[in-house]
Design an enzyme around this catalytic site. Structure first.
Site, PDB file in Angstrom:
ATOM      1  N   GLY A  81      58.298  72.119   1.375  1.00  0.00           N
ATOM      2  CA  GLY A  81      58.340  70.819   1.845  1.00  0.00           C
ATOM      3  C   GLY A  81      58.432  69.795   1.574  1.00  0.00           C
ATOM      4  O   GLY A  81      58.462  69.339   0.605  1.00  0.00           O
TER       5      GLY A  81
ATOM      6  N   ASP B 226      64.847  79.625   8.294  1.00  0.00           N
ATOM      7  CA  ASP B 226      64.910  78.754   9.349  1.00  0.00           C
ATOM      8  C   ASP B 226      65.970  77.136   8.846  1.00  0.00           C
ATOM      9  O   ASP B 226      67.130  77.577  10.066  1.00  0.00           O
ATOM     10  CB  ASP B 226      63.973  78.088  10.055  1.00  0.00           C
ATOM     11  CG  ASP B 226      63.069  77.484   8.701  1.00  0.00           C
ATOM     12  OD1 ASP B 226      63.983  77.955   7.616  1.00  0.00           O
ATOM     13  OD2 ASP B 226      62.428  76.310   9.000  1.00  0.00           O
TER      14      ASP B 226
ATOM     15  N   HIS C 281      58.510  75.600  -4.399  1.00  0.00           N
ATOM     16  CA  HIS C 281      59.719  73.790  -4.806  1.00  0.00           C
ATOM     17  C   HIS C 281      58.836  73.279  -5.719  1.00  0.00           C
ATOM     18  O   HIS C 281      57.754  72.645  -5.445  1.00  0.00           O
ATOM     19  CB  HIS C 281      60.064  73.559  -3.492  1.00  0.00           C
ATOM     20  CG  HIS C 281      60.634  74.511  -1.949  1.00  0.00           C
ATOM     21  ND1 HIS C 281      60.389  75.358  -2.254  1.00  0.00           N
ATOM     22  CD2 HIS C 281      62.123  73.729  -1.704  1.00  0.00           C
ATOM     23  CE1 HIS C 281      61.570  75.291  -1.367  1.00  0.00           C
ATOM     24  NE2 HIS C 281      62.364  75.481  -1.364  1.00  0.00           N
TER      25      HIS C 281
ATOM     26  N   GLU D 267      62.326  68.710  -7.008  1.00  0.00           N
ATOM     27  CA  GLU D 267      63.631  68.456  -5.851  1.00  0.00           C
ATOM     28  C   GLU D 267      63.201  66.618  -5.925  1.00  0.00           C
ATOM     29  O   GLU D 267      64.133  66.030  -5.435  1.00  0.00           O
ATOM     30  CB  GLU D 267      63.342  69.021  -4.907  1.00  0.00           C
ATOM     31  CG  GLU D 267      64.436  69.385  -4.146  1.00  0.00           C
ATOM     32  CD  GLU D 267      64.557  69.498  -2.905  1.00  0.00           C
ATOM     33  OE1 GLU D 267      62.847  70.321  -2.501  1.00  0.00           O
ATOM     34  OE2 GLU D 267      64.919  69.870  -2.319  1.00  0.00           O
TER      35      GLU D 267
ATOM     36  N   ASP E 243      70.005  78.156  -0.146  1.00  0.00           N
ATOM     37  CA  ASP E 243      68.763  77.250  -0.118  1.00  0.00           C
ATOM     38  C   ASP E 243      68.952  77.558   1.331  1.00  0.00           C
ATOM     39  O   ASP E 243      68.006  77.738   2.121  1.00  0.00           O
ATOM     40  CB  ASP E 243      68.660  75.865  -0.113  1.00  0.00           C
ATOM     41  CG  ASP E 243      67.887  75.077  -0.273  1.00  0.00           C
ATOM     42  OD1 ASP E 243      66.530  75.728  -0.105  1.00  0.00           O
ATOM     43  OD2 ASP E 243      67.650  73.705  -0.501  1.00  0.00           O
TER      44      ASP E 243
ATOM     45  N   HIS F 184      66.428  80.055   3.502  1.00  0.00           N
ATOM     46  CA  HIS F 184      65.310  80.194   4.494  1.00  0.00           C
ATOM     47  C   HIS F 184      66.183  80.661   5.550  1.00  0.00           C
ATOM     48  O   HIS F 184      66.551  80.156   5.629  1.00  0.00           O
ATOM     49  CB  HIS F 184      64.998  78.416   4.158  1.00  0.00           C
ATOM     50  CG  HIS F 184      64.125  77.355   3.219  1.00  0.00           C
ATOM     51  ND1 HIS F 184      62.927  77.681   3.304  1.00  0.00           N
ATOM     52  CD2 HIS F 184      64.907  77.630   1.890  1.00  0.00           C
ATOM     53  CE1 HIS F 184      62.811  76.694   1.808  1.00  0.00           C
ATOM     54  NE2 HIS F 184      63.906  76.580   1.303  1.00  0.00           N
TER      55      HIS F 184
HETATM   56 ZN   LIG Z   1      64.471  75.969  -0.162  1.00  0.00          ZN
END
Ligand SMILES: [Zn+2]
Length: 344
Positions: free
Chosen positions: A172, A19, A199, A202, A279, A17
């Site tokens: 998210g 950010d 995703h 998780e 990640d 990611h």
């Molecule tokens: Zn991720």
């Protein structure tokens, strides 16, 4: 394995990611340029950006993103963080990376989707020019955003598909927004023939992985929960689904709490196509080199295993077969020559 050699070997990363990979000194640079006061500086800033190894909860992990986000609202900032991410991965010889971000998180100061995506692509291109690292972008929809907003992001993937955007992801809060809520969005992507990596699994729910595959995902981010369900494992095997595992992050977010429950070996032995990822390089304070060495410490994996994991990543990459062939040969050649050299 030797750390210096692991670092020097060619690598592929599919799940990183943007950010979550902003280095502290880059954030300081953005704050200075844009005259935004930064509440912390230096070492304290670095500490605030990193989630603790024993992070008490997923929400504490996600708070780290809240600190960074207000600074990522201009083309200058987006171009810079994308460029810097390529600089970071070049240091450990990443040959190809897919960088993901949720463009609708970067519109707080009025940038439109085109401006946001163009700025990131510019940074990636500058990184490629300077460091020779190939990259593509993945756009993330957010589970707490509206269906209309997420469809807009899918449309953007399609609009930029000839310019370096290669797939769509859903990121998210998976627990409160299950994958089936997004069937409209994902069918829209499927109709446009856009590659999907979602995703899923998780939050402890294997059902979301099954739904994601049914709705067209060829890759799954994390997928930890499928260890609880042999039917889902079978479906992943049948579909050659690539599972993007992110060991450090999986412990920080409490996807697993005990090493004995981490399914790396189980997945590998079952023949699943797993690959290893960071990640979030800053929030998880890690690199691929660190992730690989962790797996060596936990499971005693060797260079041959690492090579296999990288070939899996190439199999799942959203690039054409000719590009895959080139990457496979870079990995094969890199491993055979580097390791032979060390042995002799
Ligand atoms: Zn991720």
């Amino acid at each position: 394995m030797q750390k210096a050699l692991v670092k020097a070997l060619p690598k592929i990363e599919l799940h990183c990611h943007l950010d979550g990979s902003v280095r502290p000194h880059i954030l300081e640079k953005i704050a200075q340029e844009e005259l935004i006061p930064l509440p912390y500086k230096g070492q304290l800033l670095a500490e605030k950006l990193i989630a603790p190894e024993d992070c008490p909860s997923l929400s504490i992990y996600l708070e780290k993103f809240d600190l960074v986000l207000p600074f990522l609202q201009t083309e200058f900032a987006l171009e810079l963080i994308a460029y810097d991410l390529i600089a970071q991965v070049a240091e450990e010889n990443v040959t190809y990376i897919e960088v993901r971000f949720a463009p609708l998180l970067f519109n707080q100061k009025g940038l439109n989707l085109t401006q946001i995506i163009t700025a990131v692509l510019k940074g990636l291109a500058r990184g490629k020019k300077e460091f020779g690292v190939q990259s593509n972008a993945l756009l993330c929809g957010m589970r707490h955003h509206t269906i209309a907003d997420n469809k807009q992001v899918v449309q953007a993937v399609s609009d930029f598909s000839q310019n370096g955007v290669v797939g769509f992801d859903l990121a998210g809060d998976e627990a409160n927004y299950p994958t089936e809520n997004f069937s409209d969005v994902l069918n829209f992507a499927k109709e446009a023939k856009l590659p999907l990596t979602l995703h899923a699994g998780e939050c402890g729910c294997p059902h979301n992985v099954m739904t994601s595959i049914k709705l067209g995902a060829t890759r799954i981010g994390h997928g930890i929960a499928i260890q609880k369900d042999e039917t889902v494992i079978k479906t992943c095997l049948e579909n050659q689904t690539v599972i993007e595992m992110c060991p450090t992050s999986n412990f920080q977010t409490k996807a697993v709490t005990h090493l004995a429950d981490y399914p790396f070996k189980k997945f590998l032995d079952a023949g699943l196509k797993i690959c290893i990822n960071t990640d979030n390089r800053t929030v998880s304070n890690t690199t691929l080199t660190e992730e690989y060495l962790k797996l060596e410490a936990w499971y005693g994996i060797d260079y041959a295993c690492l090579e296999k994991l990288n070939h899996h990543a190439i199999d799942g990459a959203f690039i054409d077969s000719k590009q895959k062939e080139i990457l496979h040969s870079i990995i094969t050649h890199g491993y055979s020559t580097s390791i032979k050299k060390t042995i002799s």
